[in-house]
Motif scaffolding. Structure first.
Motif, PDB file in Angstrom:
ATOM      1  N   ALA A  84       0.842  -1.201   0.000  1.00 64.67           N
ATOM      2  CA  ALA A  84       0.000   0.000   0.000  1.00 64.67           C
ATOM      3  C   ALA A  84       0.874   1.247   0.000  1.00 64.67           C
ATOM      4  N   ARG A  85       1.945   1.208   0.779  1.00 62.02           N
ATOM      5  CA  ARG A  85       2.863   2.345   0.790  1.00 62.02           C
ATOM      6  C   ARG A  85       3.494   2.521  -0.582  1.00 62.02           C
ATOM      7  N   GLU A  86       3.939   1.397  -1.150  1.00 63.62           N
ATOM      8  CA  GLU A  86       4.624   1.491  -2.443  1.00 63.62           C
ATOM      9  C   GLU A  86       3.698   1.912  -3.572  1.00 63.62           C
ATOM     10  N   GLN A  87       2.432   1.556  -3.452  1.00 60.08           N
ATOM     11  CA  GLN A  87       1.481   1.948  -4.492  1.00 60.08           C
ATOM     12  C   GLN A  87       0.866   3.319  -4.226  1.00 60.08           C
ATOM     13  N   GLY A  88       1.422   4.033  -3.252  1.00 62.98           N
ATOM     14  CA  GLY A  88       0.940   5.391  -2.997  1.00 62.98           C
ATOM     15  C   GLY A  88      -0.447   5.441  -2.395  1.00 62.98           C
ATOM     16  N   LEU A  89      -0.798   4.417  -1.607  1.00 64.55           N
ATOM     17  CA  LEU A  89      -2.155   4.375  -1.062  1.00 64.55           C
ATOM     18  C   LEU A  89      -2.240   4.862   0.380  1.00 64.55           C
ATOM     19  N   LYS A  90      -1.113   5.278   0.912  1.00 60.78           N
ATOM     20  CA  LYS A  90      -1.142   5.761   2.301  1.00 60.78           C
ATOM     21  C   LYS A  90      -1.381   7.271   2.314  1.00 60.78           C
ATOM     22  N   THR A  91      -1.936   7.763   3.418  1.00 53.15           N
ATOM     23  CA  THR A  91      -2.208   9.199   3.495  1.00 53.15           C
ATOM     24  C   THR A  91      -0.892   9.953   3.659  1.00 53.15           C
ATOM     25  N   PRO A  92      -0.826  11.172   3.108  1.00 50.16           N
ATOM     26  CA  PRO A  92       0.394  11.974   3.283  1.00 50.16           C
ATOM     27  C   PRO A  92       0.696  12.175   4.762  1.00 50.16           C
ATOM     28  N   GLY A  93      -0.335  12.268   5.583  1.00 48.69           N
ATOM     29  CA  GLY A  93      -0.144  12.443   7.025  1.00 48.69           C
ATOM     30  C   GLY A  93       0.627  11.296   7.646  1.00 48.69           C
ATOM     31  N   GLU A  94       0.237  10.071   7.272  1.00 39.78           N
ATOM     32  CA  GLU A  94       0.915   8.906   7.840  1.00 39.78           C
ATOM     33  C   GLU A  94       2.375   8.870   7.395  1.00 39.78           C
ATOM     34  N   PRO A 147      23.963  -0.234  25.473  1.00 38.51           N
ATOM     35  CA  PRO A 147      24.382   0.567  24.324  1.00 38.51           C
ATOM     36  C   PRO A 147      23.520   1.824  24.230  1.00 38.51           C
ATOM     37  N   LEU A 148      24.146   2.961  24.406  1.00 34.80           N
ATOM     38  CA  LEU A 148      23.361   4.195  24.528  1.00 34.80           C
ATOM     39  C   LEU A 148      22.932   4.791  23.196  1.00 34.80           C
ATOM     40  N   SER A 149      23.464   4.248  22.116  1.00 35.79           N
ATOM     41  CA  SER A 149      23.060   4.802  20.822  1.00 35.79           C
ATOM     42  C   SER A 149      21.776   4.154  20.296  1.00 35.79           C
ATOM     43  N   GLN A 150      21.251   3.164  21.006  1.00 29.71           N
ATOM     44  CA  GLN A 150      20.034   2.510  20.529  1.00 29.71           C
ATOM     45  C   GLN A 150      18.836   3.453  20.617  1.00 29.71           C
ATOM     46  N   THR A 151      17.895   3.267  19.706  1.00 27.42           N
ATOM     47  CA  THR A 151      16.667   4.066  19.790  1.00 27.42           C
ATOM     48  C   THR A 151      15.457   3.134  19.713  1.00 27.42           C
ATOM     49  N   CYS A 152      14.891   3.018  18.505  1.00 26.26           N
ATOM     50  CA  CYS A 152      13.685   2.194  18.332  1.00 26.26           C
ATOM     51  C   CYS A 152      14.008   1.124  17.307  1.00 26.26           C
ATOM     52  N   CYS A 153      13.465  -0.069  17.494  1.00 30.79           N
ATOM     53  CA  CYS A 153      13.757  -1.156  16.567  1.00 30.79           C
ATOM     54  C   CYS A 153      13.062  -0.968  15.223  1.00 30.79           C
ATOM     55  N   GLY A 154      12.096  -0.063  15.179  1.00 24.89           N
ATOM     56  CA  GLY A 154      11.418   0.231  13.911  1.00 24.89           C
ATOM     57  C   GLY A 154      10.104  -0.500  13.721  1.00 24.89           C
ATOM     58  N   GLN A 155       9.677  -1.185  14.759  1.00 25.94           N
ATOM     59  CA  GLN A 155       8.467  -1.993  14.598  1.00 25.94           C
ATOM     60  C   GLN A 155       7.221  -1.215  14.168  1.00 25.94           C
ATOM     61  N   PRO A 156       6.967  -0.033  14.754  1.00 31.30           N
ATOM     62  CA  PRO A 156       5.753   0.683  14.326  1.00 31.30           C
ATOM     63  C   PRO A 156       5.764   0.981  12.826  1.00 31.30           C
ATOM     64  N   ALA A 157       6.920   1.301  12.312  1.00 32.88           N
ATOM     65  CA  ALA A 157       7.012   1.582  10.877  1.00 32.88           C
ATOM     66  C   ALA A 157       6.849   0.298  10.069  1.00 32.88           C
ATOM     67  N   PHE A 158       7.479  -0.762  10.521  1.00 32.06           N
ATOM     68  CA  PHE A 158       7.388  -2.042   9.814  1.00 32.06           C
ATOM     69  C   PHE A 158       5.951  -2.547   9.809  1.00 32.06           C
ATOM     70  N   ASN A 159       5.330  -2.515  10.972  1.00 34.12           N
ATOM     71  CA  ASN A 159       3.969  -3.047  11.076  1.00 34.12           C
ATOM     72  C   ASN A 159       2.951  -2.225  10.309  1.00 34.12           C
ATOM     73  N   SER A 160       3.261  -0.965  10.061  1.00 33.83           N
ATOM     74  CA  SER A 160       2.306  -0.166   9.293  1.00 33.83           C
ATOM     75  C   SER A 160       2.651  -0.159   7.810  1.00 33.83           C
ATOM     76  N   GLY A 161       3.650  -0.940   7.440  1.00 36.00           N
ATOM     77  CA  GLY A 161       3.977  -1.060   6.013  1.00 36.00           C
ATOM     78  C   GLY A 161       4.960  -0.023   5.511  1.00 36.00           C
ATOM     79  N   ASN A 162       5.494   0.772   6.431  1.00 37.13           N
ATOM     80  CA  ASN A 162       6.440   1.816   6.015  1.00 37.13           C
ATOM     81  C   ASN A 162       7.867   1.284   6.146  1.00 37.13           C
ATOM     82  N   ARG A 163       8.225   0.453   5.204  1.00 33.67           N
ATOM     83  CA  ARG A 163       9.462  -0.320   5.331  1.00 33.67           C
ATOM     84  C   ARG A 163      10.721   0.502   5.138  1.00 33.67           C
ATOM     85  N   LYS A 164      10.607   1.549   4.352  1.00 33.59           N
ATOM     86  CA  LYS A 164      11.782   2.359   4.123  1.00 33.59           C
ATOM     87  C   LYS A 164      12.261   2.934   5.457  1.00 33.59           C
ATOM     88  N   GLU A 165      11.332   3.498   6.202  1.00 32.75           N
ATOM     89  CA  GLU A 165      11.672   4.067   7.504  1.00 32.75           C
ATOM     90  C   GLU A 165      12.069   2.957   8.485  1.00 32.75           C
TER      91      GLU A 165
END
Lengths: 210, 470, 259
Positions: free
Chosen positions: B387-397, C48-66
């Motif tokens: 969905a992200r890759e196909q541009g289906l996510k909101t700009p806000g997200e 390790p003090l340089s750690q932050t977030c594992c990235g799960q919220p981004a991964f689980n929401s499909g935002n894989r780049k982040e």
């Protein structure tokens, strides 16, 4: 190119080269054939599926069956013309009646009478509590299909352990219809409350013979 | 069926406020699941059977061209007339043509999810054919003019009171709150239809490649009646339903009823092969099989191939806390629950159903119960990424995610933000939870508090305690 | 089942703490408690003090780049040897199962992700399966029920370890709730996208918790506890959420940030 060719072109493209299909059934998975008495196991599973099993001395079984049919309000006993085992049992039940015997077409037309359908089973499956009926050799399926009560006559020797054994005879050229019947017709479509007799028989009885 | 999947959020909110639906879900929720768990526990070989089924289906999908060709050849050999539909429009056209050529005016139909995909009933009705649903649940919702809300219990959302009202209005039956009486009314009404219909329409749970057989599994016996009594039998089945051999059937028959309703076996399994043979006293003179592609070959090609292993048992629905909360209609198409959240976007296109893959907490309960081991949560994640890759996510997200990733790139920046948030949070909340946050967090604080950030984050505490200077 | 480490069992047990961004910001006491428990059983803990977030919220929401950017940072923040222990089943599962997906097209990062995935453990899993702890030596007391976090139970397959530890605390009366393995409705971004469904699920969870009569509900994931606790605090139910690490640490742990 017709639709079918076009479908297969798409499928071949999607499947690609993935080696040969597995030619033999994969090993494992089937439960080991149950130890001990298959008939006893069938009695357990058939009852669990909601069926009623009658066995033991013929006189006793017949009188029990007669009483059961009367209590269901059965007035007509229907058996296929060419099913000697079914005919024999139905005729033997007449004294326990009042029952009318019929082999007739009127049942098919939706008889008003409460009907018990008699038929010899081709096999029974201990694993699942299943009666096997088929259309092989021109046999009818109507007794277990449209009657209110279904009485299967099951030779003890015909009880097999698992589904595999029951299907083994049909791997080459199956008849038009192979039916596994396991207990009465059921539905839970209203509030998931189990109720019998949705379309098929309200009661499934197996009479073990031999 | 009309598609309304992207309205999932709105549909779900409506469902949560629907008292009747919630009561129906409340009466039934969990029962299927409990029965399933008990049945599975009683079969020691369940895991091995599941593994085997998954491998068989995997083999079928890897060679679907081979297996389907074999199936068609064997079916045709035994008199079945095989049709192929690329999409829903073609399927409707073929179905209408079959009915017209066979001279059908009344058809009785047993449950078929695939037929819902193509709006089968509308097609036949358009061709002047009366189609009567014969599965009790389907019959009820047909009377109500609704769509199924569950794969195997389509009227799970209806109470007996509603059903009695429908039977009074449409069948002229007296009101009752007895379920057996309601079942009896439907039986009487539908029996007459079975005896007079020219065509029985069914789905198909399995297609057996080595014999050309169609396998139907039902509890009510309607599938059996519709394939024995009428003069014509039409089966509408997805192309992925093939299994290699008759010898493989027991494996699937062990899984399907147990996973669906917790039964060792369903009351009726009909294995039908071709038309009635010479000398058969009954059985259809003509047998048509309508094979549906409708997006399946495209799925086969990609990374979601395994979703085609599905045997439509609905165990994933029954295990899903989201499904149990909102019911099936919220999903806005034929398939609901976890399988719907994956399959619908794949069949209708992700832009039309991108809301569905988000309709899961990724709790994994569905994968636990799937009898053919489909990795449903992995697919949900994959679809969200698509969905992200196909541009289906909101700009806000996207902006929020970019911002958040930007902060997380530098521990120092994170720490600074945490400290500001901590000071503000403690100042405004005095250490209590936050009861009101702005969008997009406002939904959370509608009925729940949100914790206040700690005055001193752990990283800072650790540095002080252990004397770390940088 | 003991985990084979290839390390000298009598030597030091090097542990890097993966404290998680959520606990860092909202419940630092959980991190402190984790350190306390690890040290109690002989671990040498470094953070390790340089750690932050594992990235799960981004991964689980499909935002894989982040997610990938955060995962990369995570992989570089932790040392090449020793164990990594975290008071979160969810975050451990992300590293173990999510990272290989994120880096499936980057062989070098994939190898590193897999290697780190082998060394990462959730706290109770580490104590029971790696260190063989049977008595957590905690002086905590009270009636406690346990909520299975989905990712700890299904993601890591950790079911018995937390229960064993809880049962072994003399002051604890442990009581199972019904449907302990049913999702609490959090689901990360899910709780923001579909808050009403999320709440409906949380309500059912809280009902089951209240039915036990426990004074505390504990879990191996802070996310679940923040969610459950958010509802409890809004209504004012007579039960407290407390992280498993805090229970194991004992009475004195994590008091300063309670609330």
């Amino acid at each position: 190119m017709n639709e079918r060719e076009s479908l297969f072109r798409r499928l071949s493209a999607a499947c690609g080269e993935r080696g040969a299909a597995v030619e033999e059934p994969l090993p494992g998975g089937a439960p080991t054939a149950p130890e001990g008495d298959r008939v006893a196991l069938f009695a357990k599973t058939f009852t669990a599926a909601g069926g009623v099993l009658l066995r033991g001395p013929v006189e006793k079984a017949l009188s029990d069956l007669g009483e059961m049919l009367r209590s269901e309000g059965v007035t007509a006993l229907f058996f296929p013309e060419d099913d000697a085992a079914a005919r024999e049992i139905a005729e033997a039940l007449v004294p326990f009646g009042p029952f009318n015997l019929t082999t007739g077409a009127e049942v098919r037309g939706g008889s008003a009478a409460v009907t018990a359908g008699f038929r010899a089973a081709e096999a029974a499956i201990a694993e699942t509590g299943t009666i096997v009926e088929t259309s092989a050799g021109g046999k009818t399926l109507l007794p277990g299909l449209i009657a209110d009560v279904h009485v299967s006559i099951v030779p003890a020797a015909s009880v097999v352990a698992r589904m595999e054994e029951a299907l083994a005879a049909f791997t080459e050229d199956p008849p038009r219809n192979i039916s596994f019947l396991s207990g009465p017709s059921k539905t839970a479509d209203i509030e998931q409350t189990l109720t019998v007799g949705a379309h098929g028989p309200k009661k499934a009885i197996a009479l073990m013979v031999g | 069926m009309e598609l309304n999947a992207n309205a999932f959020g709105r549909n779900a909110r409506k469902a949560l406020l629907d008292k009747t639906l919630q009561e129906a879900l409340g009466r039934t929720t969990g029962r299927f699941q409990a029965h399933r768990d008990a049945a599975v526990a009683a079969l020691p070989e369940f895991e091995a059977t599941r593994e085997r089924a998954s491998r068989i289906k995997g083999d079928v999908l890897d060679h679907l061209d081979t297996y389907l060709a074999r199936f068609i050849e064997e079916a045709e050999k035994r008199g079945t007339i095989v049709h192929v539909a690329r999409d829903a429009a073609q399927a409707r056209e073929i179905a209408a043509r079959i009915a017209w050529e066979e001279g059908i005016t009344l058809a009785v139909k047993s449950k078929s999810m695939a037929s819902e995909e193509v709006s089968f009933n509308e097609a036949l009705q358009g061709a002047g054919v009366t189609v009567v649903e014969s599965d009790l649940g389907e019959f009820i919702i047909q009377l109500a003019g609704e769509a199924p809300s569950h794969i195997i219990a389509p009227a799970v959302h209806k109470t007996r009171e509603e059903i009695s009202l429908l039977f009074e209005r449409h069948l002229g039956e007296p009101r009752t709150d007895s379920i057996p009486e309601l079942v009896g009314m439907a039986r009487k009404h539908l029996r007459a239809k079975f005896l007079s219909a020219g065509m029985g329409v069914s789905g198909g749970n399995f297609l057996v490649a080595d014999t050309g057989s169609v396998v139907l599994v039902t509890n009510e016996g309607n599938g059996r009646m519709g394939t024995v009594l009428p003069r014509v039998h039409l089966a509408v089945v997805g192309i992925e339903k093939v299994i290699p051999r008759m010898a493989d059937l027991p494996t699937f028959l062990r899984l399907l009823p147990r996973s669906a309703s917790g039964q060792v076996i369903s009351s009726y399994v009909s294995i039908v092969t071709g038309t009635r043979r010479a000398g058969d006293p009954e059985g259809p003179e003509r047998m048509h099989l309508l094979l549906l592609d409708c997006g399946r070959s495209a799925i086969l090609e990609g990374k979601y191939r395994e979703i085609l292993k599905c045997i439509r048992c609905a165990a994933c629905l029954n295990s899903c806390p989201v499904y149990q909360s909102v019911g099936g209609h919220a999903y806005g198409w034929v398939y609901s629950g976890p399988i719907g959240a994956v399959l619908t976007p794949l069949l209708v296109g992700l832009p039309e159903a991108a809301a569905l893959p988000d309709a899961s907490t990724l709790c994994g309960a569905c994968a636990d119960v799937c009898p053919v081991k489909i990795p449903l949560p992995d697919f949900l994640l994959e679809l969200r990424s698509d969905a992200r890759e196909q541009g289906l996510k909101t700009p806000g997200e996207i902006a929020a995610m970019k911002g958040y990733a930007g902060v997380m790139k530098r521990a120092g920046l994170l720490e600074a933000i945490e400290r500001i948030a901590g000071v503000l949070g403690q100042f405004f909340t005095k250490g209590k939870g936050i009861s009101g946050l702005p969008y997009p967090f406002s939904g959370w604080t509608e009925r729940r508090d949100f914790p206040a950030p700690a005055a001193e984050p752990f990283r800072k505490q650790w540095k002080i305690k252990r004397g770390v200077t940088r | 089942m003991p985990y084979t480490t290839g390390m000298d069992p009598k030597g030091p047990i090097p542990v890097s703490l993966f404290f998680t961004c959520l606990a860092d910001a909202f419940s630092p006491g959980v991190c402190t408690a984790t350190v306390e428990v690890l040290e109690r059983f002989g671990a040498t803990v470094r953070v390790p003090l340089s750690q932050t977030c594992c990235g799960q919220p981004a991964f689980n929401s499909g935002n894989r780049k982040e997610a990938r950017a955060m995962a990369r940072k995570f992989l570089l923040s932790f040392p090449d040897d020793g164990f990594i222990v975290t008071p979160s089943g969810s975050c451990a599962a992300m590293v173990k199962h999510g990272y290989p997906v994120l880096f499936r097209d980057e062989p070098r990062m994939l190898a590193r992700a897999r290697a780190i995935g082998e060394r990462i453990f959730e706290l109770s899993q580490f104590l029971v399966d790696v260190l063989g702890v049977t008595d957590p030596k905690s002086d905590f007391s009270g009636k406690v029920t346990y909520h299975d976090s989905c990712h700890l139970r299904r993601g890591l397959g950790v079911i018995e370890a937390p229960r064993k530890l809880l049962r072994a605390v003399p002051g604890i009366e442990f009581v199972e709730m019904e449907e302990s393995d049913r999702c609490c409705g959090f689901g990360g971004v899910f709780s923001l996208k579909y808050p009403q469904i999320s709440c409906k699920m949380t309500e059912r969870k809280v009902e089951r918790i209240l039915a036990t009569g426990a004074s505390y509900v504990t879990s191996g994931d802070l996310g679940c506890l923040l969610n459950i606790g958010g509802l409890i605090s809004r209504i004012g139910y007579p039960v407290k959420t407390i992280h498993l690490a805090e229970i194991l640490a004992g009475k004195t742990a994590g008091k300063e940030d309670a609330g």
